[in-house]
Write a protein that holds these residues in place. Structure first.
Motif, short mmCIF file in Angstrom:
data_model
loop_
_atom_site.label_atom_id
_atom_site.label_comp_id
_atom_site.label_asym_id
_atom_site.label_seq_id
_atom_site.Cartn_x
_atom_site.Cartn_y
_atom_site.Cartn_z
N ARG A 158 0.75 -0.95 -0.06
CA ARG A 158 -0.31 -0.08 -0.35
C ARG A 158 0.89 1.17 -0.11
NH1 ARG A 158 -5.55 0.93 3.76
NH2 ARG A 158 -5.69 2.41 3.03
N ALA A 189 -6.36 1.16 -5.68
CA ALA A 189 -7.30 1.17 -4.79
C ALA A 189 -6.20 1.68 -3.61
CB ALA A 189 -8.58 0.71 -4.75
N GLY A 190 -6.67 1.83 -1.80
CA GLY A 190 -5.75 1.97 -1.05
C GLY A 190 -4.92 2.91 -0.91
N LYS A 325 -7.23 7.01 -3.55
CA LYS A 325 -7.74 6.62 -4.16
C LYS A 325 -9.23 5.76 -3.83
CE LYS A 325 -7.30 5.39 -8.91
NZ LYS A 325 -7.17 5.85 -10.41
N THR A 327 -11.39 2.39 -2.59
CA THR A 327 -11.67 0.97 -3.35
C THR A 327 -12.69 0.72 -3.46
OG1 THR A 327 -12.19 1.26 -0.83
CG2 THR A 327 -10.01 1.80 -1.25
N GLY A 328 -13.46 1.53 -4.21
CA GLY A 328 -14.79 1.28 -5.05
C GLY A 328 -15.53 2.05 -5.88
#
Length: 328
Positions: A158, A189-190, A325, A327-328
């Motif tokens: 990450r 994402a993350g 960013k 995650t979904g």
């Protein structure tokens, strides 16, 4: 006790490619009106040394203001990002990085740090210091141009990409949008972006910050002419120019220029350029846009990054934003 990981220094700047890039930039910038030079060419080894001196000047408030924010909020930043890899674009001597690294190390998650800079000498010196201070940390330094090599940054884990010092202000608005979009594209994402931005303030304070009494900023800007002479076999009289910094209230940016004191012949054989600058004609070397928090938050949202937190110094001169960013 585990052994200290060997540092890795990857050199992505091909000397021939760098030369070609300089030639392209100079032909495009000096061949247009108004005449411009890309600020990236300010940062050879000498330019990096001069900029390090600038950050210590009493007039140059951005460094101290950002330092204050990081010193007071690094623990919050580390906790909010949740990163195990920190990448810093334009890291220079990595002085401010160490404040972040102390906080990220304290979380127990930090595994890797990647400083990115165009100056190999500065980067190697900083890497030696980092290895001594953080013996358990994997240092993977990259000698590269962050406008060209984003896709080649370390993957996995990450990640938090730190882009500090309000360097984002050196981009014109269209360039800034493209660069932030490219940054968003390399984040998954993350991942997160930690962005430092200088805020709009009085013109007097801004001009003083870029026209210091010791003349260090002037020497820094003039150094670009010496870079052109050295790299492109030029014959520019670097002392035949006046340094002209001014505040552009419409664009809300500082504009740093060199003005020909008399007609100046500019010969750059390696770039196949030979022309005369008229007396009083100016070359724009750098801009430094100043931001409003709402505006830069909007620019980040436009490229798909969600601003999670904003920190400012006590005087309200500078801001550091953490954007994720989704995650979904």
């Amino acid at each position: 006790m585990s052994a200290t990981p060997d540092p890795i220094v990857s050199v992505l700047l091909d000397p021939d490619r760098a030369g070609d890039s300089l030639i392209d930039d100079v032909r495009r910038g000096l061949g247009s009106h108004p005449r411009t030079l890309s600020p990236k060419w300010l940062y050879d080894d000498r330019g990096s040394e001069l900029f390090d001196q600038i950050t210590k000047l009493p007039e140059y408030y951005p460094f101290a203001a950002e330092h204050e924010i990081l010193s007071e909020h690094a623990d919050e930043i580390a906790a909010a990002s949740g990163a195990s890899t920190v990448i810093e674009l334009g890291s220079g001597t990595s002085e401010k990085s160490r404040i972040l690294l102390d906080a990220f190390t304290a979380t127990g998650r930090l595994r890797r740090f990647t400083p990115v800079d165009v100056s190999e000498a500065t980067l190697r010196q900083a890497t030696e210091t980092l290895v001594e201070r953080y013996p358990a940390l994997q240092v993977e330094a990259v000698v590269g141009d962050f406008t060209l090599h984003l896709a080649q940054l370390p993957q996995g884990d990450r990640r938090t990409i730190a882009f500090l010092g309000s360097t984002i202000g050196n981009f014109y608005r269209e360039e800034r949008a493209a660069f932030l979009g490219a940054l968003s594209d390399v984040l998954v994402a993350g991942d997160s972006l930690l962005l430092g931005v200088d805020l709009v303030k009085s013109a007097d304070r801004l001009v003083a910050a870029y026209h210091d009494s010791d003349g260090v900023t002037e020497a820094f800007v003039r150094n670009v002419l010496r870079v052109l002479n050295r790299e492109l076999h030029g014959e520019i009289d670097a002392d035949g120019f006046s340094y002209v910094p001014f505040w552009d209230p419409q664009m809300e940016r500082m504009d740093l220029r060199l003005r020909a004191d008399m007609p100046q012949r500019v010969r750059l054989p390696a770039a196949d350029l030979d022309f005369t600058l008229a007396s009083g004609e100016e070359v724009r070397v750098e801009i430094s846009t100043k931001f409003r928090v709402s505006g830069i938050c909007g620019e980040l949202e436009d490229v798909g990054l969600s601003v999670r937190q904003v920190w400012t110094d006590r005087a309200g001169d500078f801001a550091v934003l953490l954007a994720m960013k989704p995650t979904g």
